[in-house]
Motif scaffolding. Sequence first.
Motif, PDB file in Angstrom:
ATOM      1  N   LEU A 166      -3.272  -4.051   4.080  1.00 46.02           N
ATOM      2  CA  LEU A 166      -4.440  -3.330   4.590  1.00 46.02           C
ATOM      3  C   LEU A 166      -4.988  -4.015   5.843  1.00 46.02           C
ATOM      4  O   LEU A 166      -5.444  -3.343   6.776  1.00 46.02           O
ATOM      5  N   PHE A 198      -0.536   7.169   2.667  1.00 45.83           N
ATOM      6  CA  PHE A 198      -1.278   7.050   3.910  1.00 45.83           C
ATOM      7  C   PHE A 198      -2.088   8.334   4.120  1.00 45.83           C
ATOM      8  O   PHE A 198      -1.593   9.428   3.813  1.00 45.83           O
ATOM      9  N   PRO A 199      -3.347   8.248   4.536  1.00 46.57           N
ATOM     10  CA  PRO A 199      -4.064   7.081   5.053  1.00 46.57           C
ATOM     11  C   PRO A 199      -4.697   6.202   3.984  1.00 46.57           C
ATOM     12  O   PRO A 199      -5.179   5.121   4.283  1.00 46.57           O
ATOM     13  N   THR A 200      -4.732   6.654   2.749  1.00 44.20           N
ATOM     14  CA  THR A 200      -5.284   5.799   1.697  1.00 44.20           C
ATOM     15  C   THR A 200      -4.261   4.753   1.297  1.00 44.20           C
ATOM     16  O   THR A 200      -3.091   4.806   1.676  1.00 44.20           O
ATOM     17  N   CYS A 201      -4.700   3.794   0.521  1.00 43.92           N
ATOM     18  CA  CYS A 201      -3.844   2.716   0.029  1.00 43.92           C
ATOM     19  C   CYS A 201      -3.856   2.755  -1.490  1.00 43.92           C
ATOM     20  O   CYS A 201      -4.895   2.496  -2.112  1.00 43.92           O
ATOM     21  N   ILE A 241       3.683   4.218   9.785  1.00 44.38           N
ATOM     22  CA  ILE A 241       3.369   5.225   8.769  1.00 44.38           C
ATOM     23  C   ILE A 241       4.643   5.708   8.078  1.00 44.38           C
ATOM     24  O   ILE A 241       4.689   5.852   6.840  1.00 44.38           O
ATOM     25  N   VAL A 286       2.719   3.030  15.726  1.00 46.38           N
ATOM     26  CA  VAL A 286       1.908   3.517  14.602  1.00 46.38           C
ATOM     27  C   VAL A 286       2.704   4.529  13.785  1.00 46.38           C
ATOM     28  O   VAL A 286       2.706   4.486  12.546  1.00 46.38           O
ATOM     29  N   TRP A 323      -9.430   4.316  -0.682  1.00 41.24           N
ATOM     30  CA  TRP A 323      -9.749   3.905   0.679  1.00 41.24           C
ATOM     31  C   TRP A 323      -9.966   2.400   0.766  1.00 41.24           C
ATOM     32  O   TRP A 323      -9.708   1.793   1.802  1.00 41.24           O
ATOM     33  N   ARG A 359      -3.080  -2.770   8.714  1.00 39.93           N
ATOM     34  CA  ARG A 359      -3.521  -1.424   9.109  1.00 39.93           C
ATOM     35  C   ARG A 359      -4.814  -1.495   9.908  1.00 39.93           C
ATOM     36  O   ARG A 359      -4.963  -0.825  10.934  1.00 39.93           O
ATOM     37  N   CYS A 396       0.864  -1.187   0.000  1.00 40.37           N
ATOM     38  CA  CYS A 396       0.000   0.000   0.000  1.00 40.37           C
ATOM     39  C   CYS A 396       0.890   1.223   0.000  1.00 40.37           C
ATOM     40  O   CYS A 396       1.619   1.472   0.965  1.00 40.37           O
ATOM     41  N   LEU A 437      -5.700  -0.444  13.903  1.00 40.12           N
ATOM     42  CA  LEU A 437      -6.823   0.398  14.330  1.00 40.12           C
ATOM     43  C   LEU A 437      -7.621  -0.286  15.433  1.00 40.12           C
ATOM     44  O   LEU A 437      -7.975   0.338  16.444  1.00 40.12           O
TER      45      LEU A 437
END
Length: 355
Positions: A251, A209-212, A296, A292, A216, A254, A206, A258
């Motif tokens: 993903l 960040f925060p998208t891959c 990132i 975390v 999303w 990730r 991926c 969370l």
Amino acid sequence: MSHHDLRLGLLIRLSQLGIAFTVAVILMGAFTRLMDAGLGCPDWPGCYGQWVVPEPGVAESHPSAVPLEPLKAWLEMVHRYLASMLGGLVLMMLALGWSRRKRPGYPWHITLCLLAVILLQGAFGAFTVTLRLWPQVVTLHLLGGLVVMLLFLWLHLRLRVTAVSANPANRALPKLSHWWAIAALLLAAQLALGGWTSSNYAGIACQGFPTCNGQWWPTMDWSEGFHLTQRVGPDYLYGQLHADARTTIHLAHRLGALALGLSLTLLAARHWREPRLRPWMGAMLAAYGLQVGLGIANVVWWLPLGLALAHTAGAVLLALTMALAAWQAKVGALPVGLPKAQAQEQGAGECAITS
């Protein structure tokens, strides 16, 4: 001080050394993997049939016919040497604790469990090579290292209680709430997902960040990404999964982070009003936040070696801080390290534990 007290003090120091040594072995294993040196020695337990990295001429005559890369071979062998020394440390603790094994409160069963996991780790080390970096084995090998570290930590804490308590087996420990069990399970799952991500070379599957990969919810292949019986071919160096499967693994890691973060936050909120536990809850959340941030940074800067190794160290730190927080919640603030007479005056038996 009696002979038994001296021996117990030595066991406490050896267990402390075991924690540090296990962390070193874990990080050395991670460094070996990140340097693509997991097959630096194509056989086990030696290297091209030798106990040290051989000269190129000797390696060329080995049946594996794998070209020798001295740096990678030495990284692999140093990792094996360190792991062997760790096993020797456990055997030393078994020998020193033998005479105390039937004493009330002495954590003999933890020492035996430690030996069993160390032997299993040796088997995983062998299978990592003979099964050519099969990701299932590589992931279990990482998890096994973390289990060894936590067993050393628990043994160390139990030995310290034994050293200060007049009667270390006079009272059972209270049970932790289900929130601790949920957080522990999520941490274990997240550590497994981290190992699975690394062993499948999905660390930068991926991008961004925060998208891959600019989305999303990108295209994924869950069945292939978590196919636990896939074939590895000649070897699994650099991985064999297609892009969608690796994206799925990344993903999932990730999402696991969370879920773990939510669980740890709820756990900390539950205990935040307890002055004794508040510093440990804060340390646990700080370790999570650091991990975390490192995750990132690895994505943003394309998995540089130093940051990737630091991410493994962050996982170690998070596991340690959570274990220490759980110990404080379960056992309480026992005044460890005091002479027995002084510990008795402070009611050391109140924090006693059972085998």
